[in-house]
Design a protein around this motif. Structure first.
Motif, PDB file in Angstrom:
ATOM      1  N   ALA A  51      72.795  84.603  35.217  1.00 18.27           N
ATOM      2  CA  ALA A  51      72.823  86.026  35.007  1.00 18.27           C
ATOM      3  C   ALA A  51      71.469  86.757  35.147  1.00 18.27           C
ATOM      4  O   ALA A  51      71.800  87.962  35.449  1.00 18.27           O
ATOM      5  CB  ALA A  51      73.891  86.330  33.778  1.00 18.27           C
ATOM      6  N   VAL A  52      70.443  86.261  34.527  1.00 18.04           N
ATOM      7  CA  VAL A  52      69.315  86.871  34.125  1.00 18.04           C
ATOM      8  C   VAL A  52      68.221  86.114  34.701  1.00 18.04           C
ATOM      9  O   VAL A  52      67.862  84.732  34.496  1.00 18.04           O
ATOM     10  CB  VAL A  52      69.176  86.998  32.527  1.00 18.04           C
ATOM     11  N   PRO A  53      67.198  86.706  35.611  1.00 18.49           N
ATOM     12  CA  PRO A  53      66.135  85.992  35.875  1.00 18.49           C
ATOM     13  C   PRO A  53      65.233  85.632  34.788  1.00 18.49           C
ATOM     14  O   PRO A  53      65.120  86.274  33.587  1.00 18.49           O
ATOM     15  CB  PRO A  53      65.265  87.116  36.663  1.00 18.49           C
ATOM     16  N   ALA A  54      64.599  84.406  35.025  1.00 15.08           N
ATOM     17  CA  ALA A  54      64.075  83.705  33.820  1.00 15.08           C
ATOM     18  C   ALA A  54      62.901  82.889  34.269  1.00 15.08           C
ATOM     19  O   ALA A  54      62.742  82.538  35.177  1.00 15.08           O
ATOM     20  CB  ALA A  54      65.074  82.725  33.301  1.00 15.08           C
ATOM     21  N   ASP A  55      61.801  82.910  33.198  1.00 13.40           N
ATOM     22  CA  ASP A  55      60.611  82.374  33.345  1.00 13.40           C
ATOM     23  C   ASP A  55      60.992  80.769  33.729  1.00 13.40           C
ATOM     24  O   ASP A  55      62.088  80.222  33.229  1.00 13.40           O
ATOM     25  CB  ASP A  55      59.951  82.137  32.008  1.00 13.40           C
ATOM     26  N   ALA A  56      60.144  79.766  34.465  1.00 15.06           N
ATOM     27  CA  ALA A  56      60.641  78.583  34.875  1.00 15.06           C
ATOM     28  C   ALA A  56      60.695  77.730  33.422  1.00 15.06           C
ATOM     29  O   ALA A  56      61.247  76.643  33.506  1.00 15.06           O
ATOM     30  CB  ALA A  56      59.482  78.020  35.732  1.00 15.06           C
ATOM     31  N   ALA A  57      59.891  78.354  32.312  1.00 10.42           N
ATOM     32  CA  ALA A  57      60.120  77.375  31.284  1.00 10.42           C
ATOM     33  C   ALA A  57      61.566  77.349  30.818  1.00 10.42           C
ATOM     34  O   ALA A  57      61.813  76.528  29.863  1.00 10.42           O
ATOM     35  CB  ALA A  57      59.228  78.175  30.180  1.00 10.42           C
ATOM     36  N   PHE A  58      62.350  78.482  30.849  1.00  7.63           N
ATOM     37  CA  PHE A  58      63.700  78.460  30.636  1.00  7.63           C
ATOM     38  C   PHE A  58      64.497  77.372  31.275  1.00  7.63           C
ATOM     39  O   PHE A  58      65.253  76.707  30.499  1.00  7.63           O
ATOM     40  CB  PHE A  58      64.419  79.718  30.473  1.00  7.63           C
ATOM     41  N   GLY A  59      64.314  77.290  32.535  1.00  3.07           N
ATOM     42  CA  GLY A  59      65.002  76.245  33.173  1.00  3.07           C
ATOM     43  C   GLY A  59      64.465  74.859  32.858  1.00  3.07           C
ATOM     44  O   GLY A  59      65.561  74.045  32.735  1.00  3.07           O
TER      45      GLY A  59
END
Length: 146
Positions: A51-59
Motif C-alpha cells: 500500500a505504501v512506497p517504501a525504502d528498499a530497507a523495508f523490503g
C-alpha cells in the motif's frame, strides 16, 4: 493479536505516504525488536508493503522477518505445511498478485525451510516469474496455493 505499536507504525506510514529508512530502523528497534510474532502482524506488514512506497530497507527487513517467522516461528519448526503455505500464498498474493518483495519472500521461505509443501514451492516459482513481468503484461488471475 497485533501489537498496538505496530498498528501506530502502520497508521503513521499510511498517513505519511511512505516508509523511510528511519522508519525501518524504528520498526526494528522499538516496534518489533523480537521480530514478527503472529500471522496477523505478518499480514499487516505485507499489506503495508503493497500500500505504501517504501525504502528498499523495508523490503529487506520484511523478507527476513517473514521468512524467520514462517520457517522458525510457526510449528512445526523448519517445515512449511500445506495450511501455512495456503496462508502465505493468500497473504503474499493480495488482490492483484504478489509484489516483487512478496515473490522474494516466497522464494526465500522455500530456500530456508527444511521442507515445504508442494503448493508453496509451486506458488514461489509462479510468483517469481509473474512479478518479473512488466505491469502491463500482468494478468489479474493468479492461482492461490490450496
Amino acid at each position: 493479536m497485533i501489537n498496538i505499536s505496530l498498528q501506530h507504525f502502520c497508521n503513521h506510514a499510511k498517513s505519511a505516504g511512505q516508509i523511510s529508512e528511519a522508519d525501518v530502523r524504528r520498526l526494528m528497534r522499538d516496534v518489533l525488536p523480537d521480530g514478527i510474532g503472529s500471522r496477523e502482524e505478518a499480514d499487516m506488514l505485507i499489506a503495508l508493503e503493497r500500500a505504501v512506497p517504501a525504502d528498499a530497507a523495508f523490503g529487506d527487513y520484511l523478507i527476513a522477518a517473514v521468512v524467520d517467522f514462517a520457517v522458525w516461528g510457526e510449528r512445526p519448526t523448519g517445515r512449511i505445511e500445506r495450511e501455512t503455505a495456503a496462508w502465505l500464498a493468500g497473504s503474499l498474493s493480495g488482490r492483484s498478485g504478489p509484489t516483487p518483495v512478496a515473490a522474494r519472500i516466497a522464494v526465500e521461505i522455500v530456500r530456508e525451510a527444511q521442507a515445504s509443501a508442494e503448493n508453496l514451492t509451486a506458488f514461489a516459482l509462479a510468483a517469481n516469474s509473474w512479478s518479473r513481468q512488466p505491469d502491463a503484461a500482468r494478468s489479474p488471475r493468479f492461482a492461490l496455493a490450496a
